[in-house]
Design a protein around this motif. Structure first.
Motif, short mmCIF file in Angstrom:
data_model
loop_
_atom_site.label_atom_id
_atom_site.label_comp_id
_atom_site.label_asym_id
_atom_site.label_seq_id
_atom_site.Cartn_x
_atom_site.Cartn_y
_atom_site.Cartn_z
N ILE A 218 0.85 -1.19 0.00
CA ILE A 218 0.00 0.00 0.00
C ILE A 218 0.88 1.24 0.00
O ILE A 218 1.82 1.35 0.79
CB ILE A 218 -0.94 0.02 1.21
N ARG A 219 0.57 2.13 -0.92
CA ARG A 219 1.14 3.48 -0.88
C ARG A 219 0.04 4.41 -0.38
O ARG A 219 -0.97 4.60 -1.05
CB ARG A 219 1.62 3.91 -2.26
N LEU A 220 0.23 4.92 0.81
CA LEU A 220 -0.75 5.79 1.43
C LEU A 220 -0.27 7.24 1.32
O LEU A 220 0.81 7.58 1.81
CB LEU A 220 -0.94 5.43 2.91
N THR A 221 -1.08 8.08 0.69
CA THR A 221 -0.80 9.51 0.62
C THR A 221 -1.71 10.22 1.61
O THR A 221 -2.93 10.10 1.54
CB THR A 221 -1.03 10.05 -0.80
N PHE A 228 -5.43 8.77 1.08
CA PHE A 228 -5.59 8.13 -0.22
C PHE A 228 -4.78 6.83 -0.23
O PHE A 228 -3.62 6.82 -0.64
CB PHE A 228 -5.09 9.04 -1.35
N PRO A 229 -5.36 5.71 0.25
CA PRO A 229 -4.61 4.44 0.24
C PRO A 229 -4.74 3.76 -1.12
O PRO A 229 -5.85 3.54 -1.62
CB PRO A 229 -5.30 3.62 1.33
N VAL A 230 -3.60 3.45 -1.73
CA VAL A 230 -3.58 2.82 -3.05
C VAL A 230 -2.93 1.45 -2.92
O VAL A 230 -1.81 1.32 -2.41
CB VAL A 230 -2.81 3.69 -4.06
N VAL A 231 -3.64 0.42 -3.37
CA VAL A 231 -3.14 -0.95 -3.32
C VAL A 231 -2.27 -1.22 -4.54
O VAL A 231 -2.66 -0.93 -5.68
CB VAL A 231 -4.31 -1.96 -3.27
N ILE A 232 -1.08 -1.77 -4.30
CA ILE A 232 -0.17 -2.15 -5.37
C ILE A 232 0.02 -3.67 -5.29
O ILE A 232 0.56 -4.18 -4.30
CB ILE A 232 1.18 -1.43 -5.25
N SER A 233 -0.44 -4.37 -6.30
CA SER A 233 -0.35 -5.84 -6.34
C SER A 233 1.05 -6.23 -6.81
O SER A 233 1.25 -6.78 -7.91
CB SER A 233 -1.43 -6.42 -7.25
#
Length: 336
Positions: A218-221, A228-233
């Motif tokens: 997760i890259r959390l901004t 803004f949590p973005v999941v990176i598979s």
């Protein structure tokens, strides 16, 4: 303080693609924008503070005079260094640089408004050994870590650890070679070749960590109280399995909000570090545990805005226009 047409000061280098969309968002909202770089000082930028007669705290660039006490927000993005007259001798330039650091730094620090982020807090927060210790104290799991410039310490770790070890840079890992584009050091699994190169550890602090099995990352901004949590598979492709920065195109996963406890700990971390903005990286293990890797107080975010349609520039613009020092409160998580 509320401003009818709030003035926002952006301090960054001339070429900054991350700043440009935020400038657009600010203009759409009617903000009065002042964008300067510290390299303009002292030849193209002047600062004046005076309490003789009428008190003044001013920044002047070209024909523009800015009352620093009327600024609603400052985005201290990525400025470059002061540029002094080339005719100055080295001793005089060193003196001028020292005076500028104290003077310019002090004048800006005395500007009482919303800062994203205040540079003194920014500089402390980006020290990874420090913010990792704070994160652990606040309840985050972090990878077991060895930081050292002693080759014997590394040899003992490799010999005694039953598992994989990674090497990672404390900074962005960028190496500037003369006449070439900057190169980057990605996080890498340590192999048998380490035995031949242990002596190089002596040159600087080197960071070795246990390799944490990943389900995804997760890259959390964090922009104020908006997450803004973005999941990176990252485990879907070999090129991103150890370090997703090596991907030409990121393998995003479906949106999922942070668990309440993780969000609470993030707020506590940001509050203790004094940050308004931060980019935080997590590993999520196959068992669903969140492992904190680091917080970058000035991390990039525009690539996610473009890829996923997240309104990050708008969120930052509204924050900068708020016109008062920031206070942490309830978290809003934004999906995609």
């Amino acid at each position: 303080m509320t401003h009818a047409d709030p003035t926002v000061l952006i301090v960054t280098q001339d070429f900054d693609p991350t700043a440009d969309p935020v400038v657009v968002s600010l203009r759409e909202r009617g903000a009065d924008i002042v964008r300067v770089d510290l390299s303009y000082f002292p030849q193209r930028l002047s600062l004046t503070v005076s309490d003789f007669g009428e008190e003044r705290r001013q920044l002047r660039h070209r024909d523009r005079v800015v009352d620093l006490d009327a600024v609603a927000g400052v985005w201290y993005r990525r400025p470059t260094a002061f540029e002094f007259d080339a005719a100055m001798g080295e001793a005089e330039a060193q003196f001028a640089r020292s005076e500028a650091l104290h003077g310019v730094g002090g004048i800006l620090r005395a500007t009482d408004c919303l800062w994203v982020n205040r540079p003194d807090l920014d500089g402390t927060a980006e020290l990874k050994p420090y913010h990792m210790k704070v994160a652990k104290r606040l309840g985050f799991r972090t990878p077991r870590t060895l930081m050292t410039n002693d080759p014997d310490e590394v040899a003992a770790l490799i010999a005694g650890f039953d598992g994989r070890i990674v090497y990672k840079a404390l900074t962005g890992g960028v190496v500037h070679y003369p006449g070439a584009f900057p190169g980057g050091l990605l996080t890498a699994i340590v192999g048998d070749e380490i035995g031949e190169h242990l002596g190089r550890v002596r040159h600087t602090i080197c960071t070795f960590q246990e390799y944490i099995p990943k389900a995804y990352e997760i890259r959390l901004t964090v922009i104020g109280n908006t997450f803004f949590p973005v999941v990176i598979s990252s485990q879907n492709e070999d090129s991103t399995s150890v370090d997703w920065r090596g991907a030409e195109k990121l393998p995003y996963g479906p949106y999922g909000p942070l668990p309440d406890e993780v969000a609470k700990n993030v707020q506590a971390l940001m509050a203790e570090l004094g940050l308004v903005y931060g980019a935080i990286d997590f590993i999520v293990t196959p068992d669903g545990e969140y492992v904190f890797l680091e917080v970058n107080p000035n991390g990039q975010f525009i690539w996610m805005q473009h890829d996923l349609g997240l309104a990050m520039s708008d969120c930052l613009a509204e924050l900068l226009m708020a016109g008062q020092p920031f206070r942490r409160g309830d978290v809003t998580q934004i999906g995609y």
